[in-house]
Design a protein around this motif. Structure first.
Motif, short mmCIF file in Angstrom:
data_model
loop_
_atom_site.label_atom_id
_atom_site.label_comp_id
_atom_site.label_asym_id
_atom_site.label_seq_id
_atom_site.Cartn_x
_atom_site.Cartn_y
_atom_site.Cartn_z
N SER A 53 0.82 -1.21 0.00
CA SER A 53 0.00 0.00 0.00
C SER A 53 0.86 1.26 0.00
O SER A 53 1.75 1.41 0.85
N ARG A 54 0.55 2.17 -0.92
CA ARG A 54 1.25 3.45 -0.93
C ARG A 54 0.94 4.23 0.35
O ARG A 54 1.82 4.87 0.93
N PHE A 55 -0.31 4.18 0.80
CA PHE A 55 -0.70 4.91 2.01
C PHE A 55 0.00 4.36 3.25
O PHE A 55 0.50 5.11 4.09
N PHE A 56 0.03 3.04 3.40
CA PHE A 56 0.55 2.44 4.62
C PHE A 56 2.07 2.30 4.64
O PHE A 56 2.65 2.05 5.70
N SER A 57 2.72 2.44 3.49
CA SER A 57 4.17 2.24 3.49
C SER A 57 4.94 3.19 2.57
O SER A 57 6.12 3.44 2.80
N GLY A 58 4.29 3.66 1.51
CA GLY A 58 5.01 4.45 0.53
C GLY A 58 5.91 3.61 -0.37
O GLY A 58 6.76 4.14 -1.09
N ILE A 59 5.71 2.29 -0.35
CA ILE A 59 6.59 1.40 -1.15
C ILE A 59 5.91 1.03 -2.46
O ILE A 59 6.24 1.58 -3.50
N GLU A 60 4.94 0.10 -2.44
CA GLU A 60 4.20 -0.26 -3.65
C GLU A 60 2.89 0.53 -3.72
O GLU A 60 2.48 1.14 -2.72
N ASP A 61 2.26 0.48 -4.86
CA ASP A 61 0.99 1.20 -5.06
C ASP A 61 -0.04 0.24 -5.66
O ASP A 61 -0.63 0.51 -6.70
N TRP A 62 -0.24 -0.90 -4.98
CA TRP A 62 -1.10 -1.95 -5.51
C TRP A 62 -2.52 -1.89 -4.95
O TRP A 62 -3.38 -2.64 -5.40
N THR A 63 -2.77 -1.04 -3.97
CA THR A 63 -4.07 -1.04 -3.29
C THR A 63 -4.70 0.36 -3.26
O THR A 63 -5.00 0.88 -2.18
N PRO A 64 -4.94 0.98 -4.40
CA PRO A 64 -5.49 2.34 -4.40
C PRO A 64 -6.88 2.45 -3.76
O PRO A 64 -7.19 3.47 -3.13
N ASN A 65 -7.70 1.42 -3.89
CA ASN A 65 -9.03 1.47 -3.28
C ASN A 65 -8.93 1.40 -1.76
O ASN A 65 -9.59 2.18 -1.05
N LEU A 66 -8.13 0.48 -1.24
CA LEU A 66 -7.90 0.42 0.20
C LEU A 66 -7.36 1.75 0.70
O LEU A 66 -7.78 2.26 1.75
N ASP A 67 -6.45 2.34 -0.04
CA ASP A 67 -5.84 3.60 0.38
C ASP A 67 -6.87 4.72 0.43
O ASP A 67 -6.85 5.55 1.36
N ARG A 68 -7.77 4.76 -0.53
CA ARG A 68 -8.80 5.81 -0.52
C ARG A 68 -9.73 5.63 0.68
O ARG A 68 -10.15 6.61 1.31
N ILE A 69 -10.05 4.38 0.99
CA ILE A 69 -10.89 4.11 2.16
C ILE A 69 -10.15 4.53 3.43
O ILE A 69 -10.72 5.14 4.34
N ALA A 70 -8.86 4.21 3.50
CA ALA A 70 -8.06 4.54 4.67
C ALA A 70 -7.99 6.05 4.90
O ALA A 70 -8.08 6.52 6.04
N VAL A 71 -7.84 6.81 3.83
CA VAL A 71 -7.74 8.26 3.94
C VAL A 71 -9.04 8.85 4.48
O VAL A 71 -9.03 9.80 5.28
N LYS A 72 -10.18 8.28 4.10
CA LYS A 72 -11.48 8.81 4.50
C LYS A 72 -11.88 8.39 5.91
O LYS A 72 -12.72 9.05 6.54
N HIS A 73 -11.30 7.32 6.42
CA HIS A 73 -11.77 6.75 7.68
C HIS A 73 -10.63 6.62 8.68
O HIS A 73 -9.66 7.37 8.60
N GLN A 74 -10.74 5.68 9.61
CA GLN A 74 -9.72 5.49 10.63
C GLN A 74 -8.70 4.47 10.15
O GLN A 74 -9.04 3.30 9.95
N ALA A 75 -7.46 4.90 10.00
CA ALA A 75 -6.40 4.01 9.55
C ALA A 75 -5.36 3.85 10.64
O ALA A 75 -4.93 4.84 11.25
N PHE A 76 -4.98 2.61 10.90
CA PHE A 76 -3.97 2.31 11.90
C PHE A 76 -2.68 1.91 11.18
O PHE A 76 -2.60 0.82 10.61
#
Length: 289
Positions: free
Chosen positions: A51-74
């Motif tokens: 996940s780009r959001f959770f690590s900044g390494i790969e960008d394979w989960t754009p949908n998960l990342d969009r959900i994470a940005v809108k909600h509570q991400a750990f």
């Protein structure tokens, strides 16, 4: 490696086991009790590095990342083991998956040794509050004795690859239909719940090693997680359209780090030990949508 060395020959010491329990009492604020519907979506091998959001390494989960940005991400969340059973035990019983000595067998399954029929499991804790609990996967429930274990900890309904709705779908690891079919089954179970509060545990399979993209049969870790992310995004959108979040909570979490060697950037960014267990966790609830 763990199977090869057969190192599980002695029980963990009490001091080691006790060190894994968090004794912090924490601080709670009293609020009005609610009986929200709960979905725990455990995504096979979902890891932070994908996940780009959770690590900044790969960008394979754009949908998960969009959900994470809108909600509570750990972003500092860790799995409790390295196999799916470990994740199921930790998420559904709240206990660290410390197995008895020599409980591993040749196929890698531990059959949830010493974790059957626990009274403190999540389904049993919620039952007095009127919850119906369901365990849903498109995989073979006989693997690791998963179906028997799920029923033993109090699930009212347990469903696997044998359901007639999977007829006609291609099959992959553990005789599982792809994630797309599983999410369709999940939506059907959610609609059937009606007014009774529901605990729904969903266990995906498509992103299990060796990472075969169900849409084209190609073996590719990147493609397989992009496929799984696309299906997850569609599932989230269907929940929105259904109005699920008006009285529901969705938890999205990985069961364990992917069964691949650590990427150099993971070790550099998080450190070797943290990287080996770092998985995403997202909580979606009312007021955040």
């Amino acid at each position: 490696y763990n199977l090869t060395i057969l190192s599980e020959s002695a029980p963990y010491s009490d001091s080691f086991a006790n060190a894994l329990h968090d004794d912090d009492a924490g601080a709670c604020q009293a609020v009005t009790a609610e009986r929200k519907n709960i979905i725990i979506l455990m995504v096979e091998s979902l890891s932070s590095y994908q996940s780009r959001f959770f690590s900044g390494i790969e960008d394979w989960t754009p949908n998960l990342d969009r959900i994470a940005v809108k909600h509570q991400a750990f972003t500092n969340f860790y799995a409790n083991g390295f196999i799916t059973e470990d994740g199921e035990i930790a998420l559904l019983t709240g206990l660290p998956p410390l197995y008895p000595p020599s409980s591993y067998n040749d196929d890698g399954g531990v059959s949830f040794a010493s974790f059957y029929a626990l009274e403190t499991s999540l389904p049993k804790v919620l039952k007095p509050f009127g919850y119906r609990s369901e365990f849903l996967t498109s995989a073979d429930l006989e693997f690791g004795n998963t179906g028997v274990w799920a029923r033993s900890i109090g699930f009212d309904y347990v469903e696997g690859h044998e359901h007639p709705d999977y007829a006609g779908w291609p099959r992959f690891h553990f005789q599982a239909a792809p994630d797309e079919a599983l999410y369709l089954r999940a939506m059907d179970r959610i609609r059937r719940a009606k007014k009774q509060p529901l605990l729904l545990f969903i266990k995906t399979v498509s992103t299990h090693h060796p990472y075969v993209n169900p849409e084209n049969g190609r073996q590719s870790e990147a493609e397989t997680f992009q496929y799984a992310d696309q299906q997850l995004g569609r599932f989230y959108q269907r929940l929105l359209e259904l109005g699920f979040f008006d009285n529901g909570v969705l938890l999205i979490v990985g069961d364990h780090h992917s069964m691949t060697p650590l990427k150099p950037m993971e070790s550099e960014r998080f450190g070797h030990y943290k990287a080996s267990a770092k998985v995403p966790l997202v909580v979606v609830a009312a007021g955040q949508v």
